[in-house]
Motif scaffolding. Structure first.
Motif, PDB file in Angstrom:
ATOM      1  N   GLU A   1       0.829  -1.210   0.000  1.00 19.00           N
ATOM      2  CA  GLU A   1       0.000   0.000   0.000  1.00 19.00           C
ATOM      3  C   GLU A   1       0.860   1.256   0.000  1.00 19.00           C
ATOM      4  OE1 GLU A   1      -3.582  -2.151   2.593  1.00 19.00           O
ATOM      5  OE2 GLU A   1      -2.431  -0.493   3.432  1.00 19.00           O
TER       6      GLU A   1
ATOM      7  N   GLU B   1      -3.890   4.741  -5.997  1.00 19.39           N
ATOM      8  CA  GLU B   1      -4.757   4.749  -4.819  1.00 19.39           C
ATOM      9  C   GLU B   1      -5.041   3.305  -4.433  1.00 19.39           C
ATOM     10  OE1 GLU B   1      -6.511   6.054  -1.589  1.00 19.39           O
ATOM     11  OE2 GLU B   1      -5.511   7.366  -3.040  1.00 19.39           O
TER      12      GLU B   1
ATOM     13  N   ARG C   1      -6.030  -0.201  -2.427  1.00 19.58           N
ATOM     14  CA  ARG C   1      -7.077  -0.654  -1.513  1.00 19.58           C
ATOM     15  C   ARG C   1      -6.427  -0.955  -0.167  1.00 19.58           C
ATOM     16  NH1 ARG C   1     -10.683  -4.894  -5.168  1.00 19.58           N
ATOM     17  NH2 ARG C   1     -11.357  -3.374  -6.753  1.00 19.58           N
ATOM     18  N   ARG C   2      -6.868  -0.262   0.854  1.00 21.16           N
ATOM     19  CA  ARG C   2      -6.222  -0.338   2.163  1.00 21.16           C
ATOM     20  C   ARG C   2      -6.972  -1.332   3.064  1.00 21.16           C
ATOM     21  NH1 ARG C   2      -2.677   3.893   2.479  1.00 21.16           N
ATOM     22  NH2 ARG C   2      -2.942   5.575   0.973  1.00 21.16           N
ATOM     23  N   TRP C   3      -6.518  -2.564   3.022  1.00 19.43           N
ATOM     24  CA  TRP C   3      -7.135  -3.572   3.885  1.00 19.43           C
ATOM     25  C   TRP C   3      -6.103  -4.311   4.719  1.00 19.43           C
ATOM     26  CZ3 TRP C   3      -5.222  -8.248   2.200  1.00 19.43           C
ATOM     27  CH2 TRP C   3      -4.871  -8.344   0.848  1.00 19.43           C
TER      28      TRP C   3
ATOM     29  N   GLY D   1      -7.510   2.839   6.513  1.00 16.52           N
ATOM     30  CA  GLY D   1      -7.395   1.428   6.180  1.00 16.52           C
ATOM     31  C   GLY D   1      -6.939   0.603   7.369  1.00 16.52           C
TER      32      GLY D   1
END
Length: 361
Positions: free
Chosen positions: A144, A153, A155-157, A211
């Motif tokens: 990230e 950008e 995906r913040r998981w 996230g």
């Protein structure tokens, strides 16, 4: 026994009727309980799951170690006329590609050759499950960071993976805290350099930490359940395994014996080169680590794991079980060091390598 009591009697307890949290591997216990409920032998199931998680860890290191596999193909002769490529240049380029593709496996090979990693793949404990989850969480966090730096950008998981690691072993919370401080520090540094205004800094901090906030989605209900079910937010193992100054000497001695026995100190040179690969000069010269991940954070996580091991006084079990989560990270840093050495030798870019000089002659 906790898993079997849960599967057959509906109580997550060692002795039926006595609610004492004498374990510190919640998700692992649930996984074994599910197997016991389906009729599996929990002893063999724990070993098989260890092998599976260990193999997945090797695959994860291999996948991240791939980086940009085309980087080794930059071997064309800059002096060659347009449209004309000599047989020597073609052979050199193909050789570089083959060497690069071979070196990609070095990270997994280094990890597989570590006796601790092999031993605790069949130890019947949650070690490999936690190692896989904590490694995946750290790598996802760094991916990230890398993608954001590249203007994407992501995906913040990663926070969710940190939560799964924490529910498998409490040490996962320490890795999560490191990631949160690292990300907040990055925003603050940009703010001090006036790259961000006051409003932009607040927005960036909310976005970057948003996230990671996924970490609390499963953690908070789980902690509330523990207070309700056991009457305490911490397991009993915390009170008997807490470290301190009195344990440091014992932990340092145990660490020294472990390093001497396993010869893991031989990884120090490639790890040092891996750290150099992330330095500004080498980034500008060679493009930085192939994976694009922060070597500083990986080494920080390795160092934190070692310090924790010393703080708690080592481990009464053989082959430093509590150090195993640091091994995949050390293997990845070592791999970057090997690639840096490969590039410095010229093979990675088709310059100054022995076969290049022979072919050109």
């Amino acid at each position: 026994r906790y898993a079997e009591n849960l599967a057959h009697h509906g109580e997550l307890a060692f002795n039926l009727g006595q609610r004492i949290e004498g374990y510190s591997n919640f998700l692992w216990t649930l996984l074994l309980a599910a197997g016991a409920w389906l009729g599996a032998d929990t002893v063999w199931l724990s070993k098989i799951l260890g092998w599976v998680f260990g193999a997945l860890g090797l695959m994860l290191v291999w996948r991240v170690g791939q980086g940009r596999t085309s980087d080794g193909a930059r071997g064309a002769d800059p002096d060659a006329p347009p449209g004309r490529v000599s047989l020597a240049v073609v052979f050199e380029s193909q050789t570089a590609i083959l060497l690069t593709a071979t070196l990609v496996f070095m990270g997994s090979l280094i990890l597989a050759m570590m006796s601790s990693y092999a031993c605790w793949s069949s130890g019947g404990l949650e070690t490999q499950a936690f190692t896989l989850l904590s490694t995946a969480a750290i790598l996802r966090f760094l991916i990230e960071e890398r993608d954001e730096k590249a203007g994407e950008e992501p995906r913040r998981w990663s926070g969710l993976v940190f939560a799964l690691a924490t529910m498998t072993r409490p040490e996962g919370a320490a890795y999560f805290l490191m990631a949160a401080v690292w990300r907040a520090g990055k925003v603050l540094r940009r703010s001090r350099r006036r790259e961000l205004g006051a409003g932009e800094s607040a927005a960036a901090l909310r976005r970057d930490l948003g996230g990671l906030a996924l970490f609390f989605a499963p953690i908070v209900p789980w902690l509330l359940w523990r207070v309700y079910y056991y009457g305490d937010i911490l397991p009993n193992t915390y009170y008997i395994k807490s470290g301190g100054p009195d344990m440091i000497l014992r932990g340092a001695w145990d660490l020294g014996i472990y390093l001497s026995m396993t010869k893991l100190y031989l990884l120090l040179p490639p790890m040092a080169l891996g750290w150099l690969a992330g330095m500004r000069y080498f980034r500008e010269r060679w493009g930085g680590p192939r994976s694009g991940l922060s070597m500083n954070f990986l080494l920080l996580a390795v160092a934190a794991t070692i310090l924790y091991y010393v703080w708690i006084g080592g481990d009464f079990m053989e082959l430093a079980r509590c150090l195993v989560p640091a091994l995949p990270l050390a293997a990845l840093v070592s791999l970057e060091g090997i690639f840096l050495l490969y590039n410095l030798a010229g093979a990675g870019h088709g310059r100054a390598s022995a076969y290049s000089l022979v072919l050109k002659w």
